[in-house]
Design a protein around this motif. Structure first.
Motif, mmCIF file in Angstrom:
data_model
loop_
_atom_site.group_PDB
_atom_site.id
_atom_site.type_symbol
_atom_site.label_atom_id
_atom_site.label_comp_id
_atom_site.label_asym_id
_atom_site.label_seq_id
_atom_site.Cartn_x
_atom_site.Cartn_y
_atom_site.Cartn_z
ATOM 1 N N MET A 76 0.817 -1.185 0.000
ATOM 2 C CA MET A 76 0.000 0.000 0.000
ATOM 3 C C MET A 76 0.863 1.251 0.000
ATOM 4 S SD MET A 76 -3.042 0.858 2.571
ATOM 5 C CE MET A 76 -3.298 2.501 3.100
ATOM 6 N N GLN A 77 1.947 1.228 0.767
ATOM 7 C CA GLN A 77 2.770 2.425 0.856
ATOM 8 C C GLN A 77 3.455 2.755 -0.455
ATOM 9 O OE1 GLN A 77 5.450 1.813 4.090
ATOM 10 N NE2 GLN A 77 3.999 2.536 5.607
ATOM 11 N N SER A 78 3.842 1.755 -1.238
ATOM 12 C CA SER A 78 4.557 2.063 -2.470
ATOM 13 C C SER A 78 3.670 2.814 -3.443
ATOM 14 C CB SER A 78 5.079 0.776 -3.115
ATOM 15 O OG SER A 78 3.992 -0.010 -3.547
ATOM 16 N N GLY A 79 2.376 2.550 -3.451
ATOM 17 C CA GLY A 79 1.475 3.259 -4.336
ATOM 18 C C GLY A 79 1.017 4.572 -3.751
ATOM 19 N N CYS A 80 1.136 4.733 -2.445
ATOM 20 C CA CYS A 80 0.615 5.931 -1.794
ATOM 21 C C CYS A 80 1.709 6.923 -1.410
ATOM 22 C CB CYS A 80 -0.179 5.544 -0.556
ATOM 23 S SG CYS A 80 -1.667 4.630 -0.964
ATOM 24 N N CYS A 81 2.946 6.574 -1.564
ATOM 25 C CA CYS A 81 4.018 7.510 -1.230
ATOM 26 C C CYS A 81 4.365 8.397 -2.411
ATOM 27 C CB CYS A 81 5.274 6.757 -0.778
ATOM 28 S SG CYS A 81 5.059 6.030 0.852
ATOM 29 N N LYS A 82 3.693 8.211 -3.514
ATOM 30 C CA LYS A 82 3.887 9.098 -4.660
ATOM 31 C C LYS A 82 2.517 9.579 -5.118
ATOM 32 C CE LYS A 82 3.997 5.361 -7.985
ATOM 33 N NZ LYS A 82 4.719 4.744 -9.060
ATOM 34 N N PRO A 83 2.466 10.786 -5.648
ATOM 35 C CA PRO A 83 1.167 11.314 -6.064
ATOM 36 C C PRO A 83 0.669 10.614 -7.325
ATOM 37 C CG PRO A 83 2.907 12.821 -6.663
ATOM 38 C CD PRO A 83 3.549 11.741 -5.847
ATOM 39 N N PRO A 84 -0.629 10.671 -7.584
ATOM 40 C CA PRO A 84 -1.145 10.086 -8.817
ATOM 41 C C PRO A 84 -0.477 10.732 -10.034
ATOM 42 C CG PRO A 84 -2.945 10.629 -7.329
ATOM 43 C CD PRO A 84 -1.702 11.186 -6.736
ATOM 44 N N SER A 85 -0.186 9.942 -11.046
ATOM 45 C CA SER A 85 0.530 10.462 -12.223
ATOM 46 C C SER A 85 -0.291 11.489 -12.983
ATOM 47 C CB SER A 85 0.926 9.308 -13.142
ATOM 48 O OG SER A 85 -0.225 8.578 -13.507
ATOM 49 N N VAL A 86 -1.602 11.489 -12.827
ATOM 50 C CA VAL A 86 -2.471 12.442 -13.525
ATOM 51 C C VAL A 86 -2.219 13.864 -13.034
ATOM 52 C CG1 VAL A 86 -4.878 12.899 -14.124
ATOM 53 C CG2 VAL A 86 -4.197 10.612 -13.439
ATOM 54 N N CYS A 87 -1.734 13.997 -11.822
ATOM 55 C CA CYS A 87 -1.594 15.315 -11.198
ATOM 56 C C CYS A 87 -0.451 16.145 -11.787
ATOM 57 C CB CYS A 87 -1.377 15.153 -9.694
ATOM 58 S SG CYS A 87 -2.761 14.336 -8.882
ATOM 59 N N GLY A 88 0.588 15.510 -12.274
ATOM 60 C CA GLY A 88 1.704 16.244 -12.863
ATOM 61 C C GLY A 88 2.695 16.796 -11.851
ATOM 62 N N PHE A 89 2.808 16.171 -10.691
ATOM 63 C CA PHE A 89 3.786 16.608 -9.690
ATOM 64 C C PHE A 89 5.202 16.356 -10.219
ATOM 65 C CE2 PHE A 89 0.147 16.449 -7.011
ATOM 66 C CZ PHE A 89 0.409 17.238 -5.908
ATOM 67 N N GLY A 90 6.156 17.224 -9.829
ATOM 68 C CA GLY A 90 7.560 17.056 -10.219
ATOM 69 C C GLY A 90 8.319 16.270 -9.170
ATOM 70 N N TYR A 91 9.133 15.304 -9.621
ATOM 71 C CA TYR A 91 9.881 14.432 -8.706
ATOM 72 C C TYR A 91 11.090 15.166 -8.149
ATOM 73 C CZ TYR A 91 12.704 10.514 -7.097
ATOM 74 O OH TYR A 91 13.462 9.658 -6.340
ATOM 75 N N VAL A 92 11.258 15.159 -6.818
ATOM 76 C CA VAL A 92 12.443 15.697 -6.151
ATOM 77 C C VAL A 92 13.166 14.542 -5.462
ATOM 78 C CG1 VAL A 92 13.295 17.277 -4.382
ATOM 79 C CG2 VAL A 92 11.372 17.951 -5.821
ATOM 80 N N SER A 93 12.451 13.782 -4.632
ATOM 81 C CA SER A 93 12.966 12.588 -3.977
ATOM 82 C C SER A 93 11.783 11.634 -3.812
ATOM 83 C CB SER A 93 13.606 12.947 -2.626
ATOM 84 O OG SER A 93 12.618 13.306 -1.696
ATOM 85 N N PRO A 94 12.017 10.406 -3.338
ATOM 86 C CA PRO A 94 10.907 9.450 -3.261
ATOM 87 C C PRO A 94 9.678 9.940 -2.497
ATOM 88 C CG PRO A 94 12.971 8.320 -2.923
ATOM 89 C CD PRO A 94 13.294 9.783 -2.982
ATOM 90 N N THR A 95 9.867 10.794 -1.508
ATOM 91 C CA THR A 95 8.709 11.281 -0.748
ATOM 92 C C THR A 95 8.495 12.780 -0.872
ATOM 93 O OG1 THR A 95 10.052 11.457 1.246
ATOM 94 C CG2 THR A 95 8.787 9.423 0.954
ATOM 95 N N VAL A 96 9.272 13.441 -1.695
ATOM 96 C CA VAL A 96 9.103 14.888 -1.884
ATOM 97 C C VAL A 96 8.838 15.151 -3.364
ATOM 98 C CG1 VAL A 96 10.195 17.160 -1.668
ATOM 99 C CG2 VAL A 96 10.632 15.411 0.048
ATOM 100 N N TRP A 97 7.715 15.799 -3.638
ATOM 101 C CA TRP A 97 7.307 16.126 -4.999
ATOM 102 C C TRP A 97 6.892 17.593 -5.027
ATOM 103 C CZ3 TRP A 97 6.811 12.239 -8.871
ATOM 104 C CH2 TRP A 97 7.087 10.951 -8.415
ATOM 105 N N THR A 98 7.149 18.280 -6.144
ATOM 106 C CA THR A 98 6.749 19.685 -6.262
ATOM 107 C C THR A 98 5.368 19.770 -6.897
ATOM 108 O OG1 THR A 98 7.836 19.861 -8.403
ATOM 109 C CG2 THR A 98 9.116 20.522 -6.476
ATOM 110 N N ASN A 99 4.591 20.739 -6.418
ATOM 111 C CA ASN A 99 3.244 20.936 -6.944
ATOM 112 C C ASN A 99 3.307 21.454 -8.382
ATOM 113 O OD1 ASN A 99 2.037 20.151 -4.573
ATOM 114 N ND2 ASN A 99 2.009 22.218 -3.740
ATOM 115 N N PRO A 100 2.395 21.028 -9.236
ATOM 116 C CA PRO A 100 2.394 21.505 -10.617
ATOM 117 C C PRO A 100 1.876 22.941 -10.704
ATOM 118 C CG PRO A 100 0.525 20.076 -10.239
ATOM 119 C CD PRO A 100 1.348 20.054 -8.984
ATOM 120 N N ALA A 101 2.241 23.620 -11.818
ATOM 121 C CA ALA A 101 1.771 24.995 -12.018
ATOM 122 C C ALA A 101 0.254 25.007 -12.192
ATOM 123 C CB ALA A 101 2.443 25.597 -13.242
#
Length: 102
Positions: A1-26
């Motif tokens: 469960m954690q592997s699918g929930c530690c990253k945002p849904p791909s539809v959202c367009g978040f930018g990858y920084v590290s496995p648990t840190v993502w930047t919000n899309p414009a």
């Protein structure tokens, strides 16, 4: 469960920084899970609907495989029981008829 929930849904367009840190899309997507996802390590995506759906899909798949195995095992046991009953009946009948052969 954690592997699918530690990253945002791909539809959202978040930018990858590290496995648990993502930047919000414009421009955030219209998916409600995009607003629910957070970089907070204590929360992350555990409240997202997509995580629950993924977990339920995985459980459904595992239970389907278990059900198939249980059905096969039940059919096998019934088949073995019928063979055993038949063998017992034949052996018992042979012992009874042996008396009358002589």
């Amino acid at each position: 469960m954690q592997s699918g929930c530690c990253k945002p849904p791909s539809v959202c367009g978040f930018g990858y920084v590290s496995p648990t840190v993502w930047t919000n899309p414009a421009r955030p997507a219209s998916d409600p899970d995009c607003g629910l996802w957070s970089n907070d390590p204590a929360q992350l995506c555990y409240e997202c609907e997509s995580c629950r759906a993924g977990l339920l899909a995985a459980l459904r798949s595992q239970w389907h495989k278990a059900n198939i195995a249980l059905v096969v095992a039940t059919v096998s046991l019934v088949f073995l029981y019928l063979i055993g009953c038949s063998a017992y009946k034949n052996a018992h009948a042979e012992a009874i008829y042996r008396r009358y052969k002589w």
